[in-house]
Scaffold this motif. Structure first.
Motif, mmCIF file in Angstrom:
data_model
loop_
_atom_site.group_PDB
_atom_site.id
_atom_site.type_symbol
_atom_site.label_atom_id
_atom_site.label_comp_id
_atom_site.label_asym_id
_atom_site.label_seq_id
_atom_site.Cartn_x
_atom_site.Cartn_y
_atom_site.Cartn_z
ATOM 1 N N LEU A 109 0.824 -1.205 0.000
ATOM 2 C CA LEU A 109 0.000 0.000 0.000
ATOM 3 C C LEU A 109 0.860 1.258 0.000
ATOM 4 O O LEU A 109 0.541 2.246 -0.661
ATOM 5 C CB LEU A 109 -0.927 0.004 1.216
ATOM 6 C CG LEU A 109 -2.168 -0.884 1.135
ATOM 7 C CD1 LEU A 109 -2.910 -0.871 2.456
ATOM 8 C CD2 LEU A 109 -3.078 -0.447 0.004
ATOM 9 N N GLY A 110 1.960 1.209 0.770
ATOM 10 C CA GLY A 110 2.868 2.348 0.787
ATOM 11 C C GLY A 110 3.445 2.626 -0.586
ATOM 12 O O GLY A 110 3.577 3.786 -1.008
ATOM 13 N N SER A 111 3.766 1.550 -1.333
ATOM 14 C CA SER A 111 4.279 1.702 -2.690
ATOM 15 C C SER A 111 3.226 2.337 -3.592
ATOM 16 O O SER A 111 3.533 3.209 -4.420
ATOM 17 C CB SER A 111 4.701 0.336 -3.234
ATOM 18 O OG SER A 111 5.110 0.426 -4.580
ATOM 19 N N ALA A 112 1.961 1.920 -3.438
ATOM 20 C CA ALA A 112 0.878 2.489 -4.243
ATOM 21 C C ALA A 112 0.684 3.967 -3.918
ATOM 22 O O ALA A 112 0.500 4.799 -4.822
ATOM 23 C CB ALA A 112 -0.413 1.713 -4.001
ATOM 24 N N MET A 113 0.718 4.320 -2.631
ATOM 25 C CA MET A 113 0.523 5.714 -2.225
ATOM 26 C C MET A 113 1.675 6.590 -2.709
ATOM 27 O O MET A 113 1.467 7.723 -3.164
ATOM 28 C CB MET A 113 0.397 5.798 -0.701
ATOM 29 C CG MET A 113 -0.804 5.055 -0.133
ATOM 30 S SD MET A 113 -2.381 5.812 -0.525
ATOM 31 C CE MET A 113 -2.512 7.013 0.793
ATOM 32 N N ALA A 114 2.908 6.060 -2.610
ATOM 33 C CA ALA A 114 4.063 6.820 -3.080
ATOM 34 C C ALA A 114 3.995 7.026 -4.587
ATOM 35 O O ALA A 114 4.386 8.080 -5.113
ATOM 36 C CB ALA A 114 5.350 6.086 -2.692
ATOM 37 N N HIS A 115 3.503 6.029 -5.296
ATOM 38 C CA HIS A 115 3.359 6.124 -6.755
ATOM 39 C C HIS A 115 2.397 7.250 -7.127
ATOM 40 O O HIS A 115 2.635 7.997 -8.093
ATOM 41 C CB HIS A 115 2.834 4.788 -7.305
ATOM 42 C CG HIS A 115 2.569 4.794 -8.780
ATOM 43 N ND1 HIS A 115 3.577 4.852 -9.725
ATOM 44 C CD2 HIS A 115 1.390 4.778 -9.489
ATOM 45 C CE1 HIS A 115 3.046 4.853 -10.939
ATOM 46 N NE2 HIS A 115 1.727 4.809 -10.827
ATOM 47 N N VAL A 116 1.325 7.407 -6.351
ATOM 48 C CA VAL A 116 0.310 8.418 -6.665
ATOM 49 C C VAL A 116 0.688 9.800 -6.132
ATOM 50 O O VAL A 116 0.580 10.806 -6.843
ATOM 51 C CB VAL A 116 -1.062 8.003 -6.098
ATOM 52 C CG1 VAL A 116 -2.092 9.106 -6.326
ATOM 53 C CG2 VAL A 116 -1.528 6.697 -6.734
#
Length: 505
Positions: free
Chosen positions: A429-436
């Motif tokens: 989830l952290g990777s997804a949030m950082a991506h956005v």
């Protein structure tokens, strides 16, 4: 027109290649479908949603059922102890991971006289400067919207706003012929504000149906910094009703003042003895088992927090002394008086000695402080203060034999849960949030102060759970004039799109 064509061709290429959507494309999709999402939310908020009202449940369940069927989900109404829940699922790829989403659909009761609008179920758009708000006609809402405008209605933030952001994101993927990166299951709860009393049995009886690799909770408010937030746990809740007795009936204060004891003073002394002047609970053993290591404190306090700004926002001079920071305070059990009643006040006030005084208490729990233990500690403390404890109205003999009578009723609601900040689910989830949003532009909180009925899923299914936080911190949930900031809804669309299109490994 040429740019739009290129964009659609780009999305088609992504669909075929299986790559994640880039940040700018996610923002463009959120921009394009924002207005549609807002008017969908407006329509949804018009449905009264009191969990104790079966007609309200039916109304909202049908709306959600139609929405998910339009999204090509399989839907099923699951009944547990007479209460309906809605389950929806979509298989994207047979051997892909599965994520179970939890949506809260019901809301708190309303007192329409306290709302600054015609009805809590007639959504109103407003621009606010502090407490001074002006109504914005809905026709003025365009693609070029003001992020600080707010939509006011019951459940705007808690939690139809987050649920709608999730559903609207699924609509976007369908419209653009994009597929989520994992299989989806969705459970909709229509009695969360009642403590989801039938949910544990529902999960126990449907383990296979709910089986998943992880669970995401589309519910909860962001901390004061109002950044996109992931929350890795929630406190549980237990409640108690304390009724202290005086005479058989209300008495005239002139005739019986100085003679008949007033139960309000007895209850007041009892409540006052439960906490010191700095807010620490004085009940022996209340905090036992809670120990924060230096490493835990470092992780917990990584959440942006400005103490002075928070105190100014709350309108208080100093915080209670449980934990050194706001985030640390959330890691401990709380003891709160949520309501008091004795006789009448203001326009209905009368010169009487009330026959009884009632206090309603809620306790927020952490995994180290189970509900049964905390309730037992409170009862033992009350007994140590000289009270004779009852589970019924006092008899004539009990009134003769005991000078301090109290009836105690208790109820256990949601259980606490906690997921490791460095868990695989958290890292994905952290990777997804950082991506956005970019590194440093989102928050990871260990725990929220509120409660969520997620523990049955964790214990029965053995899966981790994390809450995705969308609403603004000044949203007045549970209170009159609940609201959702438009900028938060837009970021909610981006959050959901980012998660749904990020490969889960």
């Amino acid at each position: 027109m040429r740019i739009a064509t290129v964009f659609l061709l780009f999305l088609a290429t992504l669909t075929m290649s299986g790559q994640s959507i880039e940040k700018e494309e996610i923002r463009q999709l959120a921009d394009e479908y924002f207005l549609e999402g807002m008017f969908t939310l407006k329509e949804f908020l018009k449905l009264p949603n009191l969990g104790s009202n079966p007609d309200n449940i039916d109304l909202n369940l049908k709306w959600c059922e139609n929405t998910f069927q339009d999204l090509n989900f399989e839907t099923e109404i699951l009944v547990s102890e007479g209460t309906q829940h809605l389950f929806a699922q979509k298989t994207v790829k047979k051997n892909a991971p599965t994520v179970l989403f939890y949506l809260q659909i019901d809301g708190q009761p309303v007192d329409s006289t306290k709302w600054r609008q015609k009805s809590p179920f007639d959504p109103v758009l407003k621009e606010c400067l502090g407490n001074d708000c002006r109504i914005i006609p809905w026709e003025e809402l365009t693609q070029d919207f003001n992020s600080d405008w707010k939509i006011f209605a019951r459940s705007a933030s808690d939690s139809k706003g987050p649920a709608t952001a999730f559903m609207q994101s699924l609509k976007i993927l369908k419209a653009k012929k994009l597929k989520p990166k994992f299989n989806l299951k969705v459970i909709m709860d229509f009695q969360e504000e009642l403590g989801s009393p039938t949910l544990p049995v529902l999960v126990r009886n449907n383990r296979d149906k709910f089986s998943a690799d992880a669970m995401l909770i589309m519910d909860g408010t962001r901390p004061p910094a109002n950044l996109p937030t992931l929350t890795f746990g929630a406190r549980g809740i237990a409640t108690m009703k304390l009724t202290v007795y005086g005479a058989y009936k209300n008495l005239h204060s002139g005739q019986y003042g100085n003679y008949a004891p007033n139960p309000v003073f007895g209850l007041s002394r009892l409540l006052g003895s439960m906490k010191d002047e700095e807010g620490r609970v004085l009940i022996p053993g209340y905090y036992e088992g809670v120990h924060l290591t230096d490493n835990q404190r470092t992780l917990i306090n990584s959440v942006p927090e400005n103490k002075d700004e928070l105190l100014t926002t709350l309108g208080v001079a100093r915080p209670e002394a449980v934990g050194n920071t706001y985030q640390e305070a959330l890691q401990y059990p709380s003891l709160n008086v949520r309501g008091l009643r004795a006789a009448w006040v203001e326009n209905e006030v009368r010169t009487i000695i009330p026959s009884e005084a009632l206090a309603e208490i809620d306790m927020r729990l952490v995994p180290e402080t189970p509900a049964e233990r905390q309730i037992g500690l409170v009862k033992e403390f009350i007994r140590s203060r000289g009270f004779h404890i009852l589970d019924h109205e006092p008899t004539q003999q009990e009134r003769k034999d005991h000078t301090k009578l109290i009836k105690i009723e208790s109820r256990i609601g949601s259980l606490p849960f906690r997921t490791d900040l460095n868990s695989p689910l958290g890292n994905w989830l952290g990777s997804a949030m950082a991506h956005v949003f970019g590194e440093g532009n989102y928050i990871r909180m260990q725990s929220t102060g509120g409660s969520q009925p997620i523990a049955p899923f964790i214990s029965e299914l053995g899966i981790p759970a994390i809450s995705v936080r969308i609403p603004n911190p000044d949203n007045s949930i549970h209170a009159p004039n609940e609201n959702l900031r438009l900028g938060n809804f837009h970021e909610g669309l981006m959050t959901c799109l980012g998660i749904l299109t990020h490969k889960y490994e």
